[in-house]
Design a protein around this motif. Structure first.
Motif, PDB file in Angstrom:
ATOM      1  N   VAL A  94      77.434  80.436 109.395  1.00 42.74           N
ATOM      2  CA  VAL A  94      76.161  81.077 109.587  1.00 42.74           C
ATOM      3  C   VAL A  94      75.071  81.076 109.316  1.00 42.74           C
ATOM      4  N   ASP A  95      73.514  80.732 109.016  1.00 39.57           N
ATOM      5  CA  ASP A  95      72.522  80.658 108.761  1.00 39.57           C
ATOM      6  C   ASP A  95      71.943  81.813 109.063  1.00 39.57           C
ATOM      7  N   MET A  96      71.048  82.729 108.056  1.00 46.08           N
ATOM      8  CA  MET A  96      71.143  84.005 108.543  1.00 46.08           C
ATOM      9  C   MET A  96      69.968  84.292 108.685  1.00 46.08           C
ATOM     10  N   VAL A  97      68.940  83.700 108.365  1.00 50.55           N
ATOM     11  CA  VAL A  97      67.019  82.749 108.671  1.00 50.55           C
ATOM     12  C   VAL A  97      67.205  82.830 109.806  1.00 50.55           C
ATOM     13  N   ARG A  98      68.284  81.599 110.376  1.00 44.24           N
ATOM     14  CA  ARG A  98      68.459  81.412 111.811  1.00 44.24           C
ATOM     15  C   ARG A  98      68.478  82.120 113.123  1.00 44.24           C
ATOM     16  N   LEU A  99      69.379  82.846 112.143  1.00 47.07           N
ATOM     17  CA  LEU A  99      70.170  83.599 113.304  1.00 47.07           C
ATOM     18  C   LEU A  99      69.606  84.859 113.706  1.00 47.07           C
ATOM     19  N   SER A 100      68.122  85.871 112.667  1.00 46.12           N
ATOM     20  CA  SER A 100      67.360  86.441 112.835  1.00 46.12           C
ATOM     21  C   SER A 100      66.688  86.144 113.191  1.00 46.12           C
ATOM     22  N   GLU A 101      65.676  84.798 113.183  1.00 43.76           N
ATOM     23  CA  GLU A 101      65.330  84.164 114.138  1.00 43.76           C
ATOM     24  C   GLU A 101      65.425  84.071 115.860  1.00 43.76           C
ATOM     25  N   ALA A 102      66.960  83.912 116.144  1.00 40.42           N
ATOM     26  CA  ALA A 102      67.173  83.809 117.319  1.00 40.42           C
ATOM     27  C   ALA A 102      67.261  85.178 117.635  1.00 40.42           C
ATOM     28  N   TYR A 103      68.123  86.097 116.761  1.00 38.22           N
ATOM     29  CA  TYR A 103      67.617  87.640 117.516  1.00 38.22           C
ATOM     30  C   TYR A 103      66.518  88.115 117.926  1.00 38.22           C
ATOM     31  N   TYR A 104      65.350  87.852 116.887  1.00 36.37           N
ATOM     32  CA  TYR A 104      64.119  88.191 117.541  1.00 36.37           C
ATOM     33  C   TYR A 104      62.807  87.257 118.526  1.00 36.37           C
ATOM     34  N   GLY A 105      63.968  86.058 119.080  1.00 34.52           N
ATOM     35  CA  GLY A 105      63.674  85.253 120.462  1.00 34.52           C
ATOM     36  C   GLY A 105      64.204  86.499 121.428  1.00 34.52           C
ATOM     37  N   VAL A 106      65.460  86.521 121.012  1.00 37.59           N
ATOM     38  CA  VAL A 106      65.956  87.722 122.035  1.00 37.59           C
ATOM     39  C   VAL A 106      65.492  88.859 122.533  1.00 37.59           C
ATOM     40  N   HIS A 107      65.318  89.781 121.126  1.00 39.48           N
ATOM     41  CA  HIS A 107      64.139  91.308 121.059  1.00 39.48           C
ATOM     42  C   HIS A 107      62.920  90.511 122.335  1.00 39.48           C
ATOM     43  N   ASP A 108      62.742  89.540 121.283  1.00 45.10           N
ATOM     44  CA  ASP A 108      61.088  89.707 122.511  1.00 45.10           C
ATOM     45  C   ASP A 108      61.034  89.534 123.880  1.00 45.10           C
ATOM     46  N   THR A 109      61.587  88.389 124.078  1.00 42.19           N
ATOM     47  CA  THR A 109      62.039  87.384 125.288  1.00 42.19           C
ATOM     48  C   THR A 109      62.682  89.451 126.278  1.00 42.19           C
ATOM     49  N   GLY A 110      63.402  89.950 125.772  1.00 42.07           N
ATOM     50  CA  GLY A 110      63.986  91.758 126.196  1.00 42.07           C
ATOM     51  C   GLY A 110      62.142  91.931 126.885  1.00 42.07           C
ATOM     52  N   HIS A 111      61.901  92.107 125.954  1.00 41.12           N
ATOM     53  CA  HIS A 111      59.904  93.016 125.888  1.00 41.12           C
ATOM     54  C   HIS A 111      59.403  92.390 127.135  1.00 41.12           C
ATOM     55  N   GLU A 112      59.541  91.713 127.451  1.00 39.92           N
ATOM     56  CA  GLU A 112      58.922  90.400 128.323  1.00 39.92           C
ATOM     57  C   GLU A 112      59.316  90.686 130.039  1.00 39.92           C
ATOM     58  N   ILE A 113      61.001  90.849 129.955  1.00 41.62           N
ATOM     59  CA  ILE A 113      61.707  91.406 130.830  1.00 41.62           C
ATOM     60  C   ILE A 113      61.327  93.106 131.529  1.00 41.62           C
ATOM     61  N   ALA A 114      61.439  93.259 130.318  1.00 40.36           N
ATOM     62  CA  ALA A 114      60.785  94.864 130.291  1.00 40.36           C
ATOM     63  C   ALA A 114      59.590  95.471 130.879  1.00 40.36           C
ATOM     64  N   GLU A 115      59.094  94.245 131.227  1.00 40.92           N
ATOM     65  CA  GLU A 115      57.086  94.244 132.101  1.00 40.92           C
ATOM     66  C   GLU A 115      58.310  94.023 133.072  1.00 40.92           C
ATOM     67  N   VAL A 116      58.094  92.879 133.437  1.00 42.71           N
ATOM     68  CA  VAL A 116      58.563  92.404 135.018  1.00 42.71           C
ATOM     69  C   VAL A 116      59.174  93.014 136.024  1.00 42.71           C
ATOM     70  N   GLY A 117      60.340  93.623 134.678  1.00 37.06           N
ATOM     71  CA  GLY A 117      61.238  94.537 136.225  1.00 37.06           C
ATOM     72  C   GLY A 117      62.246  93.646 136.395  1.00 37.06           C
ATOM     73  N   PRO A 118      63.231  93.936 137.576  1.00 42.02           N
ATOM     74  CA  PRO A 118      62.995  95.595 138.069  1.00 42.02           C
ATOM     75  C   PRO A 118      63.952  96.523 137.080  1.00 42.02           C
ATOM     76  N   ASP A 119      64.579  97.704 136.637  1.00 35.47           N
ATOM     77  CA  ASP A 119      64.728  98.238 135.577  1.00 35.47           C
ATOM     78  C   ASP A 119      66.178  98.028 136.248  1.00 35.47           C
ATOM     79  N   ASN A 120      67.524  97.390 136.715  1.00 34.96           N
ATOM     80  CA  ASN A 120      68.825  97.301 136.858  1.00 34.96           C
ATOM     81  C   ASN A 120      68.826  96.099 135.594  1.00 34.96           C
ATOM     82  N   VAL A 121      68.062  95.465 136.283  1.00 34.91           N
ATOM     83  CA  VAL A 121      67.405  93.984 134.565  1.00 34.91           C
ATOM     84  C   VAL A 121      67.089  94.551 133.533  1.00 34.91           C
TER      85      VAL A 121
END
Length: 176
Positions: A94-121
């Protein structure tokens, strides 16, 4: 009084009668014009209300279409980010730099989902983001040294949430 005098008196009496008749006709015409004006004004107001309702309906359809497209794009990006995170965490080394980048990709797109919803998703995306963050920390601390440990944890925690997310996304898009 002779005939010319009677004619003069009748002529004088005729002037006020004609003035009264003209005044009465003018009032009748003004009343008719007022009625016509009110009818035209009501018709214009109805036309305006109809036009406003049509614009509102069109605007709502456009908003709904935009929201559906935004949701699809956000969901697709989030799923892609989760896949990238999984590929990174499941690699032998596991490359920790790549893992952090991949995590922040999940984190950022999760915020995009929060903007469009719905709440259960949004809730499921948030839970998945948290699980990915915990996995990243465990790998960073050396608690999940082997690929098998990481895969077991992924299959036990993240995979079921991801299945629920897929179902929630399907329901959300089917409802649109």
């Amino acid at each position: 009084m002779d005939l010319s005098g009677v004619a003069a008196i009748l002529a004088l009496a005729g002037v006020p009668v004609s003035v009264l008749i003209a005044r009465w006709q003018m009032r009748a015409m003004l009343a008719q014009a007022e009625i016509s004006h009110r009818a035209t004004l009501e018709a214009a107001q109805l036309t305006q209300q109809g036009a406003l309702e049509a614009v509102r309906a069109q605007s709502e359809r456009e908003r709904h279409r935009w929201l559906t497209e935004a949701r699809r794009a956000s969901y697709r990006l989030f799923q892609h980010s989760l896949s990238e995170f999984r590929r990174t965490i499941m690699s032998d080394e596991v490359d920790m730099v790549r893992l952090s980048e991949a995590y922040y990709g999940v984190h950022d797109t999760g915020h995009e989902i929060a903007e469009v919803g719905p709440d259960n998703v949004t809730g499921l995306a948030s839970r998945l983001t948290t699980e990915c963050e915990l996995l990243r920390h465990d790998v960073a601390l050396g608690h999940l040294a082997s690929r098998q440990e990481r895969e077991d944890l992924w299959n036990g925690l993240v995979a079921p949430l991801r299945k629920h997310l897929d179902e929630a996304i399907y329901d959300a898009l089917a409802g649109d």
